[in-house]
Motif scaffolding. Structure first.
Motif, PDB file in Angstrom:
ATOM      1  N   SER A 128       0.463  -1.284   0.181  1.00 35.97           N
ATOM      2  CA  SER A 128       0.350  -0.144   0.032  1.00 35.97           C
ATOM      3  C   SER A 128       1.131   0.988  -0.431  1.00 35.97           C
ATOM      4  O   SER A 128       1.880   1.378   0.595  1.00 35.97           O
ATOM      5  CB  SER A 128      -0.479   0.339   1.283  1.00 35.97           C
ATOM      6  OG  SER A 128      -0.275   0.289   2.604  1.00 35.97           O
ATOM      7  N   PRO A 129       0.360   2.597  -0.815  1.00 35.87           N
ATOM      8  CA  PRO A 129       1.013   3.396  -0.903  1.00 35.87           C
ATOM      9  C   PRO A 129       1.630   3.727   0.522  1.00 35.87           C
ATOM     10  O   PRO A 129       2.866   5.017   1.155  1.00 35.87           O
ATOM     11  CB  PRO A 129       0.167   4.463  -1.074  1.00 35.87           C
ATOM     12  CG  PRO A 129      -0.899   3.916  -2.418  1.00 35.87           C
ATOM     13  CD  PRO A 129      -0.353   2.467  -1.510  1.00 35.87           C
ATOM     14  N   THR A 130       0.628   4.045   2.105  1.00 33.71           N
ATOM     15  CA  THR A 130       0.683   4.526   3.141  1.00 33.71           C
ATOM     16  C   THR A 130       1.976   3.664   3.654  1.00 33.71           C
ATOM     17  O   THR A 130       3.153   3.602   4.216  1.00 33.71           O
ATOM     18  CB  THR A 130      -0.213   4.088   4.300  1.00 33.71           C
ATOM     19  OG1 THR A 130      -1.474   4.490   3.365  1.00 33.71           O
ATOM     20  CG2 THR A 130       0.373   5.068   5.718  1.00 33.71           C
ATOM     21  N   THR A 131       1.931   2.146   3.201  1.00 36.52           N
ATOM     22  CA  THR A 131       2.787   1.109   4.126  1.00 36.52           C
ATOM     23  C   THR A 131       4.939   1.909   3.436  1.00 36.52           C
ATOM     24  O   THR A 131       5.485   1.380   3.275  1.00 36.52           O
ATOM     25  CB  THR A 131       2.775  -0.166   3.088  1.00 36.52           C
ATOM     26  OG1 THR A 131       1.619  -0.480   4.222  1.00 36.52           O
ATOM     27  CG2 THR A 131       4.307  -1.536   4.091  1.00 36.52           C
ATOM     28  N   GLY A 132       4.450   1.608   1.660  1.00 39.58           N
ATOM     29  CA  GLY A 132       5.781   2.168   0.559  1.00 39.58           C
ATOM     30  C   GLY A 132       6.075   3.509   1.836  1.00 39.58           C
ATOM     31  O   GLY A 132       7.297   3.864   1.721  1.00 39.58           O
ATOM     32  N   ALA A 133       5.440   4.384   1.992  1.00 36.76           N
ATOM     33  CA  ALA A 133       5.820   5.392   2.486  1.00 36.76           C
ATOM     34  C   ALA A 133       6.855   5.510   3.755  1.00 36.76           C
ATOM     35  O   ALA A 133       7.692   5.920   3.952  1.00 36.76           O
ATOM     36  CB  ALA A 133       4.385   6.526   3.001  1.00 36.76           C
ATOM     37  N   ILE A 134       6.223   4.871   4.430  1.00 30.21           N
ATOM     38  CA  ILE A 134       6.586   4.753   6.156  1.00 30.21           C
ATOM     39  C   ILE A 134       7.870   3.626   5.682  1.00 30.21           C
ATOM     40  O   ILE A 134       9.088   4.010   6.510  1.00 30.21           O
ATOM     41  CB  ILE A 134       5.922   3.280   6.891  1.00 30.21           C
ATOM     42  CG1 ILE A 134       4.165   4.518   7.533  1.00 30.21           C
ATOM     43  CG2 ILE A 134       6.555   2.822   8.518  1.00 30.21           C
ATOM     44  CD1 ILE A 134       3.675   3.810   7.963  1.00 30.21           C
ATOM     45  N   ILE A 135       8.673   3.113   5.307  1.00 27.01           N
ATOM     46  CA  ILE A 135       9.428   1.766   4.626  1.00 27.01           C
ATOM     47  C   ILE A 135      10.172   2.984   4.689  1.00 27.01           C
ATOM     48  O   ILE A 135      11.628   3.289   4.599  1.00 27.01           O
ATOM     49  CB  ILE A 135       9.195   1.213   3.614  1.00 27.01           C
ATOM     50  CG1 ILE A 135       7.975  -0.468   4.552  1.00 27.01           C
ATOM     51  CG2 ILE A 135      10.667   0.252   3.163  1.00 27.01           C
ATOM     52  CD1 ILE A 135       7.629  -1.367   3.057  1.00 27.01           C
ATOM     53  N   SER A 136       9.731   3.689   3.190  1.00 20.54           N
ATOM     54  CA  SER A 136      10.741   4.681   2.932  1.00 20.54           C
ATOM     55  C   SER A 136      11.568   6.089   3.203  1.00 20.54           C
ATOM     56  O   SER A 136      12.984   6.270   3.937  1.00 20.54           O
ATOM     57  CB  SER A 136      10.404   5.374   1.790  1.00 20.54           C
ATOM     58  OG  SER A 136      10.002   4.627   0.089  1.00 20.54           O
ATOM     59  N   ALA A 137      10.170   6.353   4.699  1.00 16.37           N
ATOM     60  CA  ALA A 137      10.414   7.426   5.682  1.00 16.37           C
ATOM     61  C   ALA A 137      12.195   6.690   6.459  1.00 16.37           C
ATOM     62  O   ALA A 137      12.644   7.163   7.195  1.00 16.37           O
ATOM     63  CB  ALA A 137       9.899   7.616   6.172  1.00 16.37           C
ATOM     64  N   ILE A 138      11.658   5.044   6.750  1.00 18.94           N
ATOM     65  CA  ILE A 138      12.788   4.681   7.892  1.00 18.94           C
ATOM     66  C   ILE A 138      14.337   4.399   7.126  1.00 18.94           C
ATOM     67  O   ILE A 138      15.138   5.113   7.934  1.00 18.94           O
ATOM     68  CB  ILE A 138      12.313   3.117   8.121  1.00 18.94           C
ATOM     69  CG1 ILE A 138      10.747   3.149   9.132  1.00 18.94           C
ATOM     70  CG2 ILE A 138      13.129   2.453   9.137  1.00 18.94           C
ATOM     71  CD1 ILE A 138      10.045   2.370   9.194  1.00 18.94           C
ATOM     72  N   LEU A 139      13.916   3.911   5.941  1.00 20.49           N
ATOM     73  CA  LEU A 139      15.224   3.640   5.149  1.00 20.49           C
ATOM     74  C   LEU A 139      15.886   5.569   5.461  1.00 20.49           C
ATOM     75  O   LEU A 139      17.239   6.244   5.627  1.00 20.49           O
ATOM     76  CB  LEU A 139      15.718   3.749   3.623  1.00 20.49           C
ATOM     77  CG  LEU A 139      14.796   2.105   3.686  1.00 20.49           C
ATOM     78  CD1 LEU A 139      14.723   1.317   2.219  1.00 20.49           C
ATOM     79  CD2 LEU A 139      15.565   1.103   3.874  1.00 20.49           C
ATOM     80  N   ALA A 140      15.235   6.760   4.806  1.00 20.40           N
ATOM     81  CA  ALA A 140      15.846   8.341   5.261  1.00 20.40           C
ATOM     82  C   ALA A 140      16.401   7.932   6.737  1.00 20.40           C
ATOM     83  O   ALA A 140      17.305   8.588   6.215  1.00 20.40           O
ATOM     84  CB  ALA A 140      14.454   8.383   4.224  1.00 20.40           C
ATOM     85  N   ILE A 141      15.445   8.059   7.399  1.00 20.20           N
ATOM     86  CA  ILE A 141      16.427   7.613   8.801  1.00 20.20           C
ATOM     87  C   ILE A 141      17.361   7.614   9.151  1.00 20.20           C
ATOM     88  O   ILE A 141      18.059   7.462   9.757  1.00 20.20           O
ATOM     89  CB  ILE A 141      15.181   7.756   9.748  1.00 20.20           C
ATOM     90  CG1 ILE A 141      13.410   8.883  10.029  1.00 20.20           C
ATOM     91  CG2 ILE A 141      15.830   7.824  11.299  1.00 20.20           C
ATOM     92  CD1 ILE A 141      12.390   7.820  10.347  1.00 20.20           C
ATOM     93  N   ILE A 142      17.177   5.969   8.729  1.00 13.96           N
ATOM     94  CA  ILE A 142      18.680   5.428   8.526  1.00 13.96           C
ATOM     95  C   ILE A 142      19.990   6.141   8.230  1.00 13.96           C
ATOM     96  O   ILE A 142      20.585   6.537   8.756  1.00 13.96           O
ATOM     97  CB  ILE A 142      18.727   3.622   8.460  1.00 13.96           C
ATOM     98  CG1 ILE A 142      17.671   3.064   9.317  1.00 13.96           C
ATOM     99  CG2 ILE A 142      19.945   3.446   7.608  1.00 13.96           C
ATOM    100  CD1 ILE A 142      17.470   2.125   8.346  1.00 13.96           C
ATOM    101  N   VAL A 143      19.539   6.419   6.746  1.00 10.60           N
ATOM    102  CA  VAL A 143      20.595   7.651   6.474  1.00 10.60           C
ATOM    103  C   VAL A 143      21.257   8.952   7.167  1.00 10.60           C
ATOM    104  O   VAL A 143      22.468   8.811   7.966  1.00 10.60           O
ATOM    105  CB  VAL A 143      20.035   7.974   4.824  1.00 10.60           C
ATOM    106  CG1 VAL A 143      21.427   9.370   4.713  1.00 10.60           C
ATOM    107  CG2 VAL A 143      20.140   7.130   4.243  1.00 10.60           C
ATOM    108  N   PHE A 144      20.314   9.519   8.475  1.00  9.89           N
ATOM    109  CA  PHE A 144      20.691  10.233   8.438  1.00  9.89           C
ATOM    110  C   PHE A 144      21.025  10.063  10.489  1.00  9.89           C
ATOM    111  O   PHE A 144      21.413  10.653  11.518  1.00  9.89           O
ATOM    112  CB  PHE A 144      19.844  11.639   9.419  1.00  9.89           C
ATOM    113  CG  PHE A 144      19.486  11.880   8.019  1.00  9.89           C
ATOM    114  CD1 PHE A 144      20.475  13.397   7.238  1.00  9.89           C
ATOM    115  CD2 PHE A 144      18.199  11.838   7.091  1.00  9.89           C
ATOM    116  CE1 PHE A 144      20.628  13.970   6.705  1.00  9.89           C
ATOM    117  CE2 PHE A 144      18.482  12.862   5.540  1.00  9.89           C
ATOM    118  CZ  PHE A 144      19.269  13.927   5.156  1.00  9.89           C
TER     119      PHE A 144
END
Length: 411
Positions: A128-144
């Protein structure tokens, strides 16, 4: 002695390689910050509406973008100050006002970026787009959260930026657009006046708001500043615009090739339709990869640059910079889950973002002749100041005209 010389040369080579990596990172952070979901949507919508005439808006916007970005990056480098600090020295309080505009603008865009990342994973994997958004946000947070967050950010921007160019370039070859007509219309469109709205939208999406400061602040944070680094700054600023321009041109040509073949694009997701029409189900997956790559790099770039405008407002923001960036991404994701992002909103956001540019660029140009800001020895080229003020006048006028066009587009 020979061993000492060899070690010294190796050390110099490593430093030079490190500097090149940072410069490439700044180029792609700026470019991929501009190449987000809104970039894909705006380019597709305007190409379908204006056809080959849109080439003029693209060419004009690239020229104006270069004039704006070279000025901004040079003054940031020479002054060794962030954009908001420079503006405050030009007019007390102006930097705070600009910082508020840019942070809120970047925040609004990041909601769309997170949503785009969610839709990208939805296309690729079916989540789902919401699940995909959460996964992507987690990946971006890991970068920082990484110790070498800056290097990780640079590398991700370069890799995903390259992937986007390759995939869209392939779709362009398949769609077979009318290259000859595009060349003619890029200089002689049917009607210049109707292209103000798309031109200001492209400028707003490329160097408006926070985007033009993305690479400049990255170089500043990495210590690539001062007059001795001006040649590097010049090349990086121009190449950043050209990378974005190449991406824009390739996508424009891909869309044009599909549209002139009498295909009607789905207004709910026009960019995806281009890929699907050109390459079928494989093209749709390609679109998912491009959308996710564009969105996740924009999430990273928007968060990094927007928060950088807070760093000089209070020591708290500077001390906890990476944590605030992570919070910025987290809040954007939560809001997306509740709100969403229609196509017209992205076009509107790009247009309004462009209206900020006359203010930010104008303050930089006044700073360029202020010795307290740039130092006693630095002389900003007169032709560059003229170029910059032309960009300010054009974007201010085009922005005013575009306000009327926005109302028509919204109907």
């Amino acid at each position: 002695m020979a061993d000492h010389t060899m070690i010294t040369n190796t050390s110099k080579q490593q430093k030079q390689k490190g500097k090149l990596g940072i410069i490439l990172g700044a180029i792609f952070i700026m470019a991929t910050s501009a190449i987000g979901p809104g970039f894909l949507t705006q380019t597709t919508v305007f190409t379908e509406k204006f056809l080959a005439n849109f080439a003029f808006a693209i060419l004009a916007s690239i020229i104006i973008d270069i004039g704006a970005q070279v000025n901004i990056w040079r003054i940031i480098a020479v002054s060794r100050k962030r954009g908001q600090d420079i503006a405050n020295m030009v007019v007390p309080g102006l930097g705070y006002f600009i910082a508020i505009l840019i942070v809120f603008g970047g925040f609004a865009f990041n909601i769309g970026n997170v949503g785009g990342a969610g839709l990208g994973l939805n296309v690729i994997f079916g989540v789902s787009p919401t699940t995909g958004a959460i996964i992507s946000a987690i990946l971006a947070i890991i970068v920082f959260s990484l110790k070498e967050a800056g290097k990780a950010m640079d590398l991700i921007a370069q890799i995903l930026g390259g992937i986007m160019i390759i995939l869209i370039g392939y779709v362009t070859l398949i769609s077979n657009p009318p290259y000859g007509e595009v060349i003619i219309k890029s200089v002689f469109p049917d009607d210049y006046s109707i292209l103000f709205l798309p031109m200001i939208t492209l400028i707003g999406g490329t160097v408006g708001g926070y985007i033009t400061f993305a690479g400049g602040h990255r170089l500043l944070d990495a210590g690539i500043t001062g007059e001795e680094n001006i040649p590097y700054v010049n090349r990086a600023s121009i190449l950043g615009i050209l990378v974005t321009g190449v991406m824009r041109v390739l996508l424009f040509l891909a869309v044009l090739g599909v549209v002139v073949a009498n295909h009607k694009l789905d207004p709910a997701n026009p960019a995806a339709d281009v890929f699907k029409i050109a390459l079928g189900d494989l093209g749709y997956k390609f679109f998912g990869i491009v959308l996710w790559s564009a969105a996740i790099t924009s999430v990273i770039g928007a968060a990094y640059t927007s928060v950088s405008f807070l760093r000089s407002l209070h020591p708290f923001f500077d001390k906890y910079n990476n944590y605030i960036i992570m919070a910025f991404i987290l809040i954007s994701t939560l809001i997306f889950a509740l709100v969403g992002k229609p196509v017209k909103t992205l076009v509107l956001a790009g247009s309004l973002n462009g209206l900020i540019l006359p203010l930010t660029l104008g303050s930089i140009l006044f700073a360029s002749r202020n010795k307290k800001i740039v130092g006693e020895n630095y002389q900003h080229p007169t032709w560059m100041i003229i170029f910059g003020f032309v960009a300010v006048i054009i974007t201010a006028y085009a922005g005013w005209v575009s306000l009327q066009g926005i109302a028509d587009l919204w109907k």
